[in-house]
Design a protein around this motif. Sequence first.
Motif, mmCIF file in Angstrom:
data_model
loop_
_atom_site.group_PDB
_atom_site.id
_atom_site.type_symbol
_atom_site.label_atom_id
_atom_site.label_comp_id
_atom_site.label_asym_id
_atom_site.label_seq_id
_atom_site.Cartn_x
_atom_site.Cartn_y
_atom_site.Cartn_z
ATOM 1 N N VAL A 146 27.115 31.799 19.390
ATOM 2 C CA VAL A 146 27.456 30.652 18.151
ATOM 3 C C VAL A 146 27.542 29.349 18.617
ATOM 4 C CG1 VAL A 146 29.424 30.503 16.457
ATOM 5 C CG2 VAL A 146 28.725 32.862 17.401
ATOM 6 N N ARG A 147 28.396 29.260 19.854
ATOM 7 C CA ARG A 147 28.390 27.716 20.120
ATOM 8 C C ARG A 147 26.921 27.021 20.081
ATOM 9 N NH1 ARG A 147 26.720 26.574 24.937
ATOM 10 N NH2 ARG A 147 27.107 28.683 25.802
ATOM 11 N N ILE A 148 25.825 27.676 20.557
ATOM 12 C CA ILE A 148 24.534 27.130 20.382
ATOM 13 C C ILE A 148 24.098 26.913 19.079
ATOM 14 C CG2 ILE A 148 21.915 27.332 21.184
ATOM 15 C CD1 ILE A 148 23.365 27.085 23.398
ATOM 16 N N ARG A 149 24.485 27.772 18.049
ATOM 17 C CA ARG A 149 24.090 27.601 16.796
ATOM 18 C C ARG A 149 24.597 26.776 16.151
ATOM 19 N NH1 ARG A 149 22.107 26.200 12.535
ATOM 20 N NH2 ARG A 149 22.424 27.054 10.655
ATOM 21 N N GLU A 150 25.839 26.477 16.505
ATOM 22 C CA GLU A 150 26.555 25.179 16.109
ATOM 23 C C GLU A 150 26.150 23.786 16.338
ATOM 24 O OE1 GLU A 150 30.571 26.368 16.904
ATOM 25 O OE2 GLU A 150 30.730 27.358 15.472
ATOM 26 N N GLN A 151 25.232 23.736 17.360
ATOM 27 C CA GLN A 151 24.641 22.670 17.882
ATOM 28 C C GLN A 151 23.346 22.218 17.260
ATOM 29 O OE1 GLN A 151 25.990 20.218 19.854
ATOM 30 N NE2 GLN A 151 27.719 21.463 19.943
ATOM 31 N N LEU A 152 22.820 23.342 16.439
ATOM 32 C CA LEU A 152 21.582 23.198 15.709
ATOM 33 C C LEU A 152 21.566 22.638 14.344
ATOM 34 C CD1 LEU A 152 20.012 26.759 16.607
ATOM 35 C CD2 LEU A 152 19.945 24.693 17.902
ATOM 36 N N PHE B 184 13.857 23.369 21.442
ATOM 37 C CA PHE B 184 14.040 22.026 22.297
ATOM 38 C C PHE B 184 15.661 22.130 22.383
ATOM 39 C CE2 PHE B 184 9.813 19.764 20.604
ATOM 40 C CZ PHE B 184 9.196 20.457 21.540
ATOM 41 N N LEU B 185 16.239 22.317 21.167
ATOM 42 C CA LEU B 185 17.605 21.954 21.268
ATOM 43 C C LEU B 185 18.586 22.961 21.850
ATOM 44 C CD1 LEU B 185 18.158 20.780 17.610
ATOM 45 C CD2 LEU B 185 18.421 19.396 19.594
ATOM 46 N N MET B 186 17.983 24.169 21.840
ATOM 47 C CA MET B 186 18.762 25.632 22.349
ATOM 48 C C MET B 186 18.412 25.200 23.972
ATOM 49 S SD MET B 186 17.169 28.765 20.442
ATOM 50 C CE MET B 186 17.393 29.107 18.999
ATOM 51 N N GLU C 259 12.051 32.752 22.189
ATOM 52 C CA GLU C 259 11.635 33.544 21.007
ATOM 53 C C GLU C 259 12.807 34.559 20.452
ATOM 54 O OE1 GLU C 259 7.586 35.491 20.777
ATOM 55 O OE2 GLU C 259 8.769 37.177 20.633
ATOM 56 N N ASN C 260 13.443 34.955 21.583
ATOM 57 C CA ASN C 260 14.826 36.037 21.086
ATOM 58 C C ASN C 260 15.712 35.356 20.221
ATOM 59 O OD1 ASN C 260 16.600 38.241 21.306
ATOM 60 N ND2 ASN C 260 17.468 37.069 22.991
ATOM 61 N N TRP C 261 16.136 34.431 20.783
ATOM 62 C CA TRP C 261 17.313 33.218 20.145
ATOM 63 C C TRP C 261 16.523 32.712 18.699
ATOM 64 C CZ3 TRP C 261 20.022 29.834 24.008
ATOM 65 C CH2 TRP C 261 20.899 30.645 25.011
ATOM 66 N N LEU C 262 15.439 32.336 18.892
ATOM 67 C CA LEU C 262 14.876 32.036 17.519
ATOM 68 C C LEU C 262 14.959 32.776 16.293
ATOM 69 C CD1 LEU C 262 11.827 29.695 18.501
ATOM 70 C CD2 LEU C 262 13.905 29.170 17.532
ATOM 71 N N ILE C 263 14.459 34.348 16.831
ATOM 72 C CA ILE C 263 14.529 35.278 15.741
ATOM 73 C C ILE C 263 15.910 35.486 15.249
ATOM 74 C CG2 ILE C 263 13.958 37.695 15.644
ATOM 75 C CD1 ILE C 263 11.432 37.406 17.148
ATOM 76 N N GLN C 264 16.667 35.396 16.167
ATOM 77 C CA GLN C 264 18.048 35.890 15.646
ATOM 78 C C GLN C 264 18.680 34.653 14.813
ATOM 79 O OE1 GLN C 264 21.040 37.375 18.622
ATOM 80 N NE2 GLN C 264 19.355 37.339 20.070
ATOM 81 N N LEU C 265 18.254 33.453 15.200
ATOM 82 C CA LEU C 265 18.574 32.573 14.342
ATOM 83 C C LEU C 265 18.109 32.629 12.908
ATOM 84 C CD1 LEU C 265 19.766 29.190 13.832
ATOM 85 C CD2 LEU C 265 17.255 28.649 14.529
ATOM 86 N N TYR C 266 16.764 32.933 12.791
ATOM 87 C CA TYR C 266 16.264 33.229 11.382
ATOM 88 C C TYR C 266 16.843 34.401 10.767
ATOM 89 C CZ TYR C 266 12.488 30.580 13.596
ATOM 90 O OH TYR C 266 11.936 29.536 14.611
ATOM 91 N N GLU C 267 17.344 35.559 11.363
ATOM 92 C CA GLU C 267 18.003 36.793 10.927
ATOM 93 C C GLU C 267 19.337 36.503 10.516
ATOM 94 O OE1 GLU C 267 16.433 39.373 9.951
ATOM 95 O OE2 GLU C 267 14.444 39.034 10.866
#
Length: 657
Positions: A286-292, A268-270, A167-175
């Motif tokens: 950022v490395r994870i964001r770049e894989q999404l 799932f990807l995270m 949840e924490n990472w997802l919210i950051q992804l959207y923000e």
Amino acid sequence: MSQRFYITTPIYYVNDKPHIGHTYTTVLADVIARHRRMLGQDVYFLTGTDEHGQKIEKTAAARGMTPKALADEVMPNFQNLWQRMEITHDYFVRTTDAAHKAVIQERFRQLAATSDIYKATYKGLYSVSDEAYVTETQAKEMQAQGLAHQLVELEEESYFFRLSSYENWLIQLYEQYPEFVQPDFRLNEVKQFVSPGGELGHLQDLSISRTSISWGIPVPGDDRHVVYVWFDALLNYLSACREGFWPPTVQLVGKDILRFHAIYWPAFLMAMFREAGDDLAGPLPVRIREQLPHTILAHGWWLMGDDKMSKSKGNVVRPEELLRFGNDAVRFFFMREMQVGLDRSFSFEGFMDRLNADLANGLGNLASRTLSMLQRYRAGVVPTAAVLDALDQEVLEAGRTVVPAYLAKAEANDFQGALDLLWTYLRHLDGYIVKAEPWKLAKDPGSQDRLDTVLCQLYRALRATAILVAPVMPGLAQQLWAGLGLAGQVADQRFQTFQYEAPAPAPVQEPSPLFQRIDKESIMQEDAIPAPAAPAVVDEAPLDLPPVKDLIEYDTFALMDLRVGQVLTAERVPKSKKLIKMTVDMGLETRTILGGIGTAYAPEELVNRKVVVVANLAPRPLMGTMSHGMLLAASDNNSKPYLVSPPEDAKPGFVVR
Ligand code: MSP
């Protein structure tokens, strides 16, 4: 190295043939893919079919066949349609492919090893239609919509995906990366779901296996379970990705499946891409964001009236009905009419109006006028614009800006906006012809330079149009391109190197019509005859039964005279979709009766048929003919009317009592 561009469509369920909703998604993806290729990008375009799960299992069972046999039967409908519509996907994935299965099992094992997947018992309300457990809020919503019958209480041992941890990472992804969901109002919806006060509250772990279904990919090491259809389906984008193209650039989805793509899928990807030291409570690396996926692009629905077009509602339009007007026409209509993100009502009349206005008139007319003037006044040779007056200058400026403006809209996946802008320019050119009056210039020896300018400007505009619309209408654009005397394939051109004012390399050809005007009146007449209903490969739609009316006394009922009749002749009432005029043998006499059953029955199906008639209903005029009596038919509030049939050996005139 050229830029990589990986684009996907959802994979389609194989419990039904494609309708225009599915077709729209795939065409939009194809237009984007072709557009990107013309920008010189290295495109990988993936589509396919989603072949596991309860829906397929149930549909197959209802048809007395295995799910795989059903999938094998229905899948080619998609492939053949895509071929007919010149869809340029690079790969077609099926979730029953061995390679796909292997990836699902491997990823399942991977996530089990990192404890992102664990086993527990689950109890809750499950929506059969969505194939998902639902939250209390969602359950209430469904009940309010009269969908309570689709909810069942399930308790089962299940494997869970630790969605709550992300949840924490997802919210950051959207923000931090708002481009992740487009258009932006759809991102807000997603944020709403996951915000702690939102509809889903804090994210719960997600059940990702089933013991109640057998049609699916077995959980590795525990084959009483099959992998939940969405874990299976979403991972197609990974299993069928081509080496070097990860991550997806644009993933198209309808708004109904946005939640799965914007919440579960990145989570799932995270889980798959995270490394041992990553802190789930800390910042999203950022490395994870770049894989999404870079962008999930959510479009709206094609509606019929106010209703979603869907097979369970029985209101679908099949692409074949539209393709009689040509593939380019259908593709153009989709792109021109639908603003990505919003819903749009479909009407057949609106479809024909759009094509006549924009393709037969609009572009078609402009092209044929321009080519014939070039032939007549300049023997096909395109002159250069030398002398420009204020009017010419204005047209030149508009032409110079239309290309970058179109490309900017297209880059933002807004083809509706792009085409709108281009057609506004084409209309402007019609006005230019009216004002410049080239036919008068032609007669005046002193105005030949101006005539050159007008002809040259029209030519340039058409050439720019051909290249810009090539991704939308590949066939028509090529015809226009060749008609303008341009060599090679328009699709091989590059937008970046296109020069609006480049001289014409060769003379233009004789005009040939780009688009045949549709004779709407005669089509509407013809359309009053419904195509025979397609064999129903459908889930049963929920019944919508009206409540029983107030009580009446027997004497009131006895006033009604019901008789057996036999239809002697039947024909459609002109200009009416519904009414059929019949002569009916009633034993004592022959009657004329008009019935509103024309959308459910063809006249030839009715001849000789025995029916039940309300014989003493007062005659009344319908569309200029007296109707004497009424046929009984059965239906709920939504279904077509089913004629009530007396037993075969009942004779015309028999009293029904
Ligand atoms: N199998 C899932 C998708 C899995 S993706 C990993 C599925 N299949 S579907 O066949 O039901 O729908 C596929 C797509 O068609 C969805 O994006 C859906 O929104 C779209 N459409 C279905 N009906 C539609 C309209 N009436 N209008 C526009 N698109 C619609 O969901």
